[in-house]
Motif scaffolding. Sequence first.
Motif, PDB file in Angstrom:
ATOM      1  N   LYS A 220       0.807  -1.225   0.000  1.00 42.99           N
ATOM      2  CA  LYS A 220       0.000   0.000   0.000  1.00 42.99           C
ATOM      3  C   LYS A 220       0.842   1.278   0.000  1.00 42.99           C
ATOM      4  O   LYS A 220       0.309   2.372   0.192  1.00 42.99           O
ATOM      5  CB  LYS A 220      -0.927   0.013   1.221  1.00 42.99           C
ATOM      6  N   ILE A 221       2.145   1.178  -0.206  1.00 43.93           N
ATOM      7  CA  ILE A 221       3.002   2.367  -0.136  1.00 43.93           C
ATOM      8  C   ILE A 221       2.952   3.120  -1.458  1.00 43.93           C
ATOM      9  O   ILE A 221       3.293   2.562  -2.506  1.00 43.93           O
ATOM     10  CB  ILE A 221       4.454   1.976   0.191  1.00 43.93           C
ATOM     11  N   PRO A 222       2.542   4.410  -1.476  1.00 50.16           N
ATOM     12  CA  PRO A 222       2.537   5.182  -2.729  1.00 50.16           C
ATOM     13  C   PRO A 222       3.950   5.331  -3.304  1.00 50.16           C
ATOM     14  O   PRO A 222       4.942   5.283  -2.576  1.00 50.16           O
ATOM     15  CB  PRO A 222       1.969   6.545  -2.297  1.00 50.16           C
ATOM     16  N   ALA A 223       4.012   5.528  -4.608  1.00 50.04           N
ATOM     17  CA  ALA A 223       5.311   5.579  -5.286  1.00 50.04           C
ATOM     18  C   ALA A 223       6.205   6.683  -4.730  1.00 50.04           C
ATOM     19  O   ALA A 223       7.420   6.487  -4.576  1.00 50.04           O
ATOM     20  CB  ALA A 223       5.096   5.784  -6.787  1.00 50.04           C
ATOM     21  N   LEU A 224       5.635   7.861  -4.422  1.00 55.06           N
ATOM     22  CA  LEU A 224       6.424   8.966  -3.900  1.00 55.06           C
ATOM     23  C   LEU A 224       7.143   8.569  -2.614  1.00 55.06           C
ATOM     24  O   LEU A 224       8.363   8.746  -2.481  1.00 55.06           O
ATOM     25  CB  LEU A 224       5.525  10.174  -3.640  1.00 55.06           C
ATOM     26  N   PHE A 225       6.395   8.018  -1.675  1.00 52.65           N
ATOM     27  CA  PHE A 225       6.984   7.652  -0.390  1.00 52.65           C
ATOM     28  C   PHE A 225       7.882   6.425  -0.520  1.00 52.65           C
ATOM     29  O   PHE A 225       8.879   6.306   0.188  1.00 52.65           O
ATOM     30  CB  PHE A 225       5.883   7.409   0.648  1.00 52.65           C
ATOM     31  N   ASN A 226       7.531   5.522  -1.430  1.00 52.50           N
ATOM     32  CA  ASN A 226       8.404   4.373  -1.642  1.00 52.50           C
ATOM     33  C   ASN A 226       9.736   4.821  -2.229  1.00 52.50           C
ATOM     34  O   ASN A 226      10.788   4.262  -1.907  1.00 52.50           O
ATOM     35  CB  ASN A 226       7.747   3.355  -2.569  1.00 52.50           C
ATOM     36  N   GLY A 227       9.697   5.853  -3.081  1.00 51.32           N
ATOM     37  CA  GLY A 227      10.939   6.405  -3.611  1.00 51.32           C
ATOM     38  C   GLY A 227      11.796   7.007  -2.517  1.00 51.32           C
ATOM     39  O   GLY A 227      13.022   6.845  -2.501  1.00 51.32           O
ATOM     40  N   MET A 228      11.173   7.704  -1.567  1.00 55.71           N
ATOM     41  CA  MET A 228      11.924   8.279  -0.455  1.00 55.71           C
ATOM     42  C   MET A 228      12.489   7.180   0.440  1.00 55.71           C
ATOM     43  O   MET A 228      13.640   7.255   0.880  1.00 55.71           O
ATOM     44  CB  MET A 228      11.024   9.208   0.359  1.00 55.71           C
ATOM     45  N   ALA A 229      11.663   6.160   0.714  1.00 54.28           N
ATOM     46  CA  ALA A 229      12.130   5.059   1.554  1.00 54.28           C
ATOM     47  C   ALA A 229      13.287   4.318   0.877  1.00 54.28           C
ATOM     48  O   ALA A 229      14.261   3.934   1.527  1.00 54.28           O
ATOM     49  CB  ALA A 229      10.982   4.089   1.840  1.00 54.28           C
ATOM     50  N   THR A 230      13.179   4.138  -0.439  1.00 58.55           N
ATOM     51  CA  THR A 230      14.258   3.483  -1.175  1.00 58.55           C
ATOM     52  C   THR A 230      15.532   4.312  -1.122  1.00 58.55           C
ATOM     53  O   THR A 230      16.635   3.779  -0.948  1.00 58.55           O
ATOM     54  CB  THR A 230      13.849   3.255  -2.640  1.00 58.55           C
ATOM     55  N   ALA A 231      15.392   5.626  -1.252  1.00 61.23           N
ATOM     56  CA  ALA A 231      16.563   6.506  -1.197  1.00 61.23           C
ATOM     57  C   ALA A 231      17.220   6.434   0.183  1.00 61.23           C
ATOM     58  O   ALA A 231      18.450   6.411   0.289  1.00 61.23           O
ATOM     59  CB  ALA A 231      16.159   7.941  -1.518  1.00 61.23           C
ATOM     60  N   ALA A 232      16.411   6.410   1.250  1.00 56.68           N
ATOM     61  CA  ALA A 232      16.976   6.292   2.599  1.00 56.68           C
ATOM     62  C   ALA A 232      17.624   4.930   2.790  1.00 56.68           C
ATOM     63  O   ALA A 232      18.697   4.806   3.384  1.00 56.68           O
ATOM     64  CB  ALA A 232      15.886   6.509   3.647  1.00 56.68           C
ATOM     65  N   ASP A 233      16.945   3.887   2.272  1.00 58.57           N
ATOM     66  CA  ASP A 233      17.506   2.537   2.338  1.00 58.57           C
ATOM     67  C   ASP A 233      18.823   2.482   1.583  1.00 58.57           C
ATOM     68  O   ASP A 233      19.781   1.821   1.998  1.00 58.57           O
ATOM     69  CB  ASP A 233      16.504   1.565   1.706  1.00 58.57           C
TER      70      ASP A 233
END
Length: 622
Positions: free
Chosen positions: A84-97
Motif C-alpha cells: 500500500k506504499i505510494p510511489a512517492l513515499f516508496n521512492g523516499m524510503a528506497t533513497a533512505a535505504d
Amino acid sequence: MRDAAKGAGRRLEGNAGAQRWRILGRTMGALAAVVTVLALAERLGASERAVGWAFIGITIGAFVVVGIASRTTRIAEYYVAGRKIPALFNGMATAADWMSAASYIGLAGTLFALGYDGVAYIMGWTGGYVLLAVFLGPYLRKFGQYTIPDFLGARYGGNLPRLVGVVAAVATSFTYLVAQITGVGIVMSRLLGLSFSVGVGLGLAAILVCSMLGGMKAVTWAQVGQYLVLLLAYLVPVSVMSYRATGVPVAGLMYGQVLQKIDARERQLIADPAERAVHEALLAEHAAATAAGTAEGPAPAPLAPYLQPFARTDVTNFLALTLCLMVGTAGLPHILMRYYTVPSVREARSSVGWSLLFISLLYVGAPAYAAFARWEVLDQVVGLPIADLPAWMTRWAQVGLVSWRDVNGDGLLQLGELRIGADAVVLASPEIAGLPFAISGLVAAAGLAAALSTSDGLLLTISNVLSHDLYYKVLNPGASIRRRLSISRAFLVLTAALAAWAATFRLSIIVEVVAWAFSLAAASFFPALVMGVWDKRANKAGAVVGMLVGFAVTLYYLVASRYFGVAWWGIRTVGSGIFGIPLGFLAILLVSRLTSPPSRELQEFVESVRYPRGAARGGSLD
C-alpha cells in the motif's frame, strides 16, 4: 459517466498528492525548528554532550515511535507493508535505504581520497537504478512474490533455487549489514563519547524495536522520515563551505571553482622537496614492512594531482568496479524488496523514478563535500606547525579516523604526513568548516539515521528469507501466522547480534565492505533474475548452477585477493564480481539449453510478465 468517474478519480489522486507534499513540508519545517532550538541551546551554554544526546535521542526515539505506531500482526503488512506504499513515499524510503552509511558517511570520503578515480562509485551506484527500471523492478512486482528467494522458487520451480537464493541473500545482506553497523559505532563514538560496542548496541536496540513490531510497514515509514533528516543534514554544511569558499551557497554548482584551486595547490605540493622527501620515506617504510610481512594497508598513494584521471587506479579496475556496483545495485535483495510494497506495476515504475530523483539530491553533494573538505584541509591545515593543529583533528584522532606523524622531523605538517579516514570526512566537515556543534550533531544524527535505515532493511531481508523461505516454505509449511512472526523476530535478534560481533573486527573502511556485498549480489542474483524475466527457456537447473557458479567464483576471488595476494589480470578485491557475473549468465544459458525446458504454462506466464499491463500473480499472505 465513465469520464466523470475518471475525473473524480484524478481529483482524488491530486488531493492525495497535495496532502503528501504538505506532510513532507511540515516535517522538514519541524526538523529545521529542532536544529534551530538546539543551536540556540548551545549558544546559551548547553554542552556538546547534551546537544549530541538530544540529536541521538530524537533519532532513536523516532524509530521507537514509528515501530509502536505501525505494529502489526498481519503477515502481508509485516513482509511487504500490505502493498500500500505510494510511489512517492516508496521512492523516499528506497533513497533512505540506499543512502546507507557507505553512501552518506563513506562516499564523499572516498572521493576526498581518490579524486577522479572515486567517480566509479557514483556512476555505478546511480547507474544501477537504470538497470532496475529497465530489466527488473516492474516485472518483479508483476510476478507478485514476497522475497527474492520466493521469486526464484516460483519462477524456476521447487525448493532448490529458493534455498540457493536464501544462502546468497543472507551472505550478501549480512556483509552489507556489517558495514552499516560499523557506521553506527563510529557515529556513537564521536557524538556521545561511547565505546564502539556500546554505541552499536544502543543503535541496534532502536532497530529491533522498529522492525520487530511493524516489519516492513514500520521500516518504510521510518525510512521516509529518515530521508528528510538525511537531506537537510547533507545540504547544510556543504552549502556553508560553498559560501565561505565562493560566496555562493549552491555547492553543486560552485565546487568546480574549488577543484581548480585544489589542482593548483597540489601541483605546488608535488614540486615541494619536503613533500617529495616525505613520500619517498613512506614508500621505503611500506616496502620494508611488506618484506617483513608486517605491512598494514596499501602503499601510499602516488604523488599526483587530485583531478588526474586513473592516477590512483587503472582503467581496468575503474570499469570493473563501476560494472560491479551497477549490477550489484540491481541485485540487492533489500532494494528489490521495496518494489513489492507498492500497489501496482505502474507505481513500481514510478518508484524507480522517484528513487533516482531523491538519491540524486544527495549524490550531487558528495563530490562537492569532497572538494570543499579537501580545500579546507589544503588551505587551513597543511603547512601548519604540528603543535598548532586545529582541535577537530585531535577529537577525530581519538576515534581513530585522523592521524599524523612528523616523518621528516621539521615540525610542520606535510600533506603526506596526514591521514584522514574516508569515514571521517562528512562527519567532520562541520568542524572543519567551523560550524556550531549543533550542525555536527545534525550531520552525525543523519549518519546514524542512514546506517539505521539500511540496517533495518537488511535485518528484515535476512529474517524474512529465513522465516518465510526457509522455515515456512521448506521446513514447516503448516506453521501458523503467530509462529511465523515469532520465528522472524527471533532471526532478527540473532542476526543483529552476529552482525554486531562481526563489526567489532573493523575489517576495512565502510565503502570497501559494501563493495564486497555488491559483487556478491551482482554475481549471484542478477543473472538469475534477469534470465528469469527475459529468457522463458531458462530453467531450474540452469538457475541453480548459474547462481552457485557466480557466487562461488566471486566469493573465492574476494577472499583470495583480499587476504592471500591472488590477482587475476590485476583486478582488485572491490571488483571481484567481474568474474562471477559473466560466468553466472553463461552457466544459466548453457545448462538451460542442455536440460529440459520449463512447462509451457510457466513459459507463457513469463512471457506475459514482460508486458506492463496485468495484475500481479499471487494472493494474500494472510
